[in-house]
Design an enzyme around this catalytic site. Structure first.
Site, PDB file in Angstrom:
ATOM      1  N   TYR A 149     -12.223  10.378  -4.044  1.00  0.00           N
ATOM      2  CA  TYR A 149     -13.671   9.820  -3.703  1.00  0.00           C
ATOM      3  C   TYR A 149     -13.831  10.431  -2.576  1.00  0.00           C
ATOM      4  O   TYR A 149     -12.912  10.362  -1.617  1.00  0.00           O
ATOM      5  CB  TYR A 149     -13.813   8.375  -3.907  1.00  0.00           C
ATOM      6  CG  TYR A 149     -15.137   7.774  -3.450  1.00  0.00           C
ATOM      7  CD1 TYR A 149     -16.022   7.977  -4.496  1.00  0.00           C
ATOM      8  CD2 TYR A 149     -15.139   7.204  -2.506  1.00  0.00           C
ATOM      9  CE1 TYR A 149     -17.401   7.248  -4.177  1.00  0.00           C
ATOM     10  CE2 TYR A 149     -16.367   6.433  -2.026  1.00  0.00           C
ATOM     11  CZ  TYR A 149     -17.654   6.584  -2.823  1.00  0.00           C
ATOM     12  OH  TYR A 149     -18.857   5.924  -2.644  1.00  0.00           O
ATOM     13  N   ALA A 156     -17.776   9.786   3.530  1.00  0.00           N
ATOM     14  CA  ALA A 156     -18.698   8.836   3.855  1.00  0.00           C
ATOM     15  C   ALA A 156     -19.046   8.977   5.371  1.00  0.00           C
ATOM     16  O   ALA A 156     -20.415   8.691   5.639  1.00  0.00           O
ATOM     17  CB  ALA A 156     -17.956   7.587   3.651  1.00  0.00           C
ATOM     18  N   ARG A 183       0.569  -1.403   0.128  1.00  0.00           N
ATOM     19  CA  ARG A 183      -0.069  -0.006   0.318  1.00  0.00           C
ATOM     20  C   ARG A 183       0.993   1.124   0.106  1.00  0.00           C
ATOM     21  O   ARG A 183       0.544   2.197  -0.744  1.00  0.00           O
ATOM     22  CB  ARG A 183      -0.828   0.050   1.151  1.00  0.00           C
ATOM     23  CG  ARG A 183      -2.116  -0.907   0.904  1.00  0.00           C
ATOM     24  CD  ARG A 183      -2.959  -0.753   2.411  1.00  0.00           C
ATOM     25  NE  ARG A 183      -4.159  -1.885   2.126  1.00  0.00           N
ATOM     26  CZ  ARG A 183      -5.444  -1.184   1.611  1.00  0.00           C
ATOM     27  NH1 ARG A 183      -5.445  -0.055   1.173  1.00  0.00           N
ATOM     28  NH2 ARG A 183      -6.489  -2.076   1.408  1.00  0.00           N
ATOM     29  N   TYR A 209       0.574   4.263  -2.350  1.00  0.00           N
ATOM     30  CA  TYR A 209       0.483   5.623  -2.408  1.00  0.00           C
ATOM     31  C   TYR A 209       1.483   6.757  -2.813  1.00  0.00           C
ATOM     32  O   TYR A 209       1.360   7.547  -3.160  1.00  0.00           O
ATOM     33  CB  TYR A 209       0.205   5.726  -0.517  1.00  0.00           C
ATOM     34  CG  TYR A 209      -1.029   5.157  -0.281  1.00  0.00           C
ATOM     35  CD1 TYR A 209      -1.955   4.916  -0.984  1.00  0.00           C
ATOM     36  CD2 TYR A 209      -1.031   4.680   1.309  1.00  0.00           C
ATOM     37  CE1 TYR A 209      -3.227   4.105  -0.403  1.00  0.00           C
ATOM     38  CE2 TYR A 209      -1.951   3.965   1.821  1.00  0.00           C
ATOM     39  CZ  TYR A 209      -3.172   3.675   0.972  1.00  0.00           C
ATOM     40  OH  TYR A 209      -3.878   3.242   1.579  1.00  0.00           O
ATOM     41  N   HIS A 218     -14.470  12.853   0.637  1.00  0.00           N
ATOM     42  CA  HIS A 218     -13.671  13.924   1.062  1.00  0.00           C
ATOM     43  C   HIS A 218     -12.111  13.793   0.881  1.00  0.00           C
ATOM     44  O   HIS A 218     -11.609  12.893   1.318  1.00  0.00           O
ATOM     45  CB  HIS A 218     -13.977  14.479   2.655  1.00  0.00           C
ATOM     46  CG  HIS A 218     -13.352  15.804   2.990  1.00  0.00           C
ATOM     47  ND1 HIS A 218     -11.950  15.959   3.020  1.00  0.00           N
ATOM     48  CD2 HIS A 218     -13.949  16.642   3.527  1.00  0.00           C
ATOM     49  CE1 HIS A 218     -11.912  17.326   3.461  1.00  0.00           C
ATOM     50  NE2 HIS A 218     -13.021  17.726   3.819  1.00  0.00           N
ATOM     51  N   ALA A 227     -22.289   4.182   2.092  1.00  0.00           N
ATOM     52  CA  ALA A 227     -23.292   5.231   1.429  1.00  0.00           C
ATOM     53  C   ALA A 227     -23.357   4.835   0.143  1.00  0.00           C
ATOM     54  O   ALA A 227     -22.478   4.096  -0.596  1.00  0.00           O
ATOM     55  CB  ALA A 227     -22.336   6.561   1.871  1.00  0.00           C
ATOM     56  N   GLN A 273     -12.648   1.496   6.709  1.00  0.00           N
ATOM     57  CA  GLN A 273     -11.649   0.463   5.965  1.00  0.00           C
ATOM     58  C   GLN A 273     -11.666  -0.935   6.925  1.00  0.00           C
ATOM     59  O   GLN A 273     -10.664  -1.622   6.758  1.00  0.00           O
ATOM     60  CB  GLN A 273     -10.387   0.871   5.558  1.00  0.00           C
ATOM     61  CG  GLN A 273     -10.534   2.122   4.755  1.00  0.00           C
ATOM     62  CD  GLN A 273      -9.151   2.606   4.459  1.00  0.00           C
ATOM     63  OE1 GLN A 273      -8.208   2.482   5.194  1.00  0.00           O
ATOM     64  NE2 GLN A 273      -8.883   3.492   3.380  1.00  0.00           N
ATOM     65  N   THR A 326     -17.931   0.789   6.327  1.00  0.00           N
ATOM     66  CA  THR A 326     -17.479   1.447   7.481  1.00  0.00           C
ATOM     67  C   THR A 326     -18.377   0.913   8.778  1.00  0.00           C
ATOM     68  O   THR A 326     -19.539   0.529   8.500  1.00  0.00           O
ATOM     69  CB  THR A 326     -17.879   3.038   7.317  1.00  0.00           C
ATOM     70  OG1 THR A 326     -17.127   3.586   6.321  1.00  0.00           O
ATOM     71  CG2 THR A 326     -17.395   3.694   8.692  1.00  0.00           C
ATOM     72  N   VAL A 363      -9.870  13.222   4.161  1.00  0.00           N
ATOM     73  CA  VAL A 363     -10.468  12.285   4.998  1.00  0.00           C
ATOM     74  C   VAL A 363     -10.051  10.832   5.113  1.00  0.00           C
ATOM     75  O   VAL A 363     -10.651  10.077   3.939  1.00  0.00           O
ATOM     76  CB  VAL A 363     -12.224  12.411   5.367  1.00  0.00           C
ATOM     77  CG1 VAL A 363     -12.443  11.263   6.372  1.00  0.00           C
ATOM     78  CG2 VAL A 363     -12.405  13.742   5.893  1.00  0.00           C
TER      79      VAL A 363
END
Length: 248
Positions: free
Chosen positions: A92, A124, A66, A70, A94, A207, A166, A235, A97
């Site tokens: 995707y 979310a 990961r 990133y 905010h 969501a 997550q 979530t 966040v």
């Protein structure tokens, strides 16, 4: 090095309806538009917003570390900035966040002498509060990335709302292929049952990305969560056990 500019925006959760006018103006003004999205229909919509729009989704390679993913995203965003271009990068929800590459790109751009900013958007968690009818001010609210929650244990306040992000990727250090999420959810349940009873009702929440569809709201006992496969974007909402004791 010529000085470029970077604006990081969020697309919100619902495709096409939660992008703010401020963020849309930033996209229109950019020389290049890069984006990361979680939904195929959203990809098609984003691609149509700018003639030089490009998805960074191919950088998410299943099995890749990961941190490497990133870093690749940050460098992909900064490369045109370093050539003196005006770049808008959209994420995707905010952009600030639980989106590490967005913060890293803004910070690195500023260190290198480029103008960089981040614009707010709907997350979310914002959708969760609305869909579940939760006011975070009533009991207080604590949010953690699920992996960080396990890796860095700290005392829990069961009178406050707990939101874990997550959960399907908990304890996964590598990008996970579709259908392979959730293998470590039992570890999360084991940690939570040190504070909450096994029959405490929790909610797996996702969501809806579409204005015409309902959010995913799966209510279940905490113990049952260990045998449940969360969706990749889920979530976990853990309601308080009891009201906090008023202070004098």
């Amino acid at each position: 090095m010529p000085h470029g500019t970077l604006t990081v925006v969020g697309t919100g959760i619902r495709v096409g309806v939660q992008l703010t006018p401020e963020s849309r103006a930033a996209i229109d003004a950019a020389d290049e538009f890069l984006y990361v999205n979680a939904e195929p229909l959203g990809d098609r919509w984003l691609a149509g917003l700018h003639p030089r729009g490009r998805s960074l989704a191919p950088l998410y390679r299943p099995g890749a570390d990961r941190e490497d993913v990133y870093e690749a995203i940050v460098e992909a965003i900064l490369q045109p900035v370093r050539h003196g271009l005006s770049v808008c990068a959209a994420f995707y929800g905010h952009p600030g966040v639980f989106v590490r590459p967005s913060h890293a790109a803004v910070a690195r751009a500023r260190v290198e002498g480029h103008a960089a900013r981040m614009l707010p958007a709907v997350s979310a968690e914002d959708c969760l509060f609305a869909d579940l009818g939760v006011d975070p001010a009533t009991h207080g609210c604590v949010s953690f990335d699920a992996t960080t929650f396990l890796a860095r244990p700290r005392p829990l306040d069961p009178t406050a709302v707990l939101v874990l992000w997550q959960v399907a990727a908990v304890c996964e250090s590598r990008a996970v292929a579709e259908g392979e999420h959730g293998a470590n959810v039992p570890l999360l349940v084991e940690r939570l049952t040190t504070t909450y009873p096994p029959d405490h009702e929790v909610v797996l929440y996702e969501a809806s990305p579409f204005p015409v569809a309902e959010a995913l709201v799966q209510r279940l006992p905490l113990a049952e969560l260990a045998r449940t496969l969360p969706t990749p974007q889920a979530t976990l909402y853990v309601p308080p056990l009891a009201r906090p004791t008023p202070t004098v």
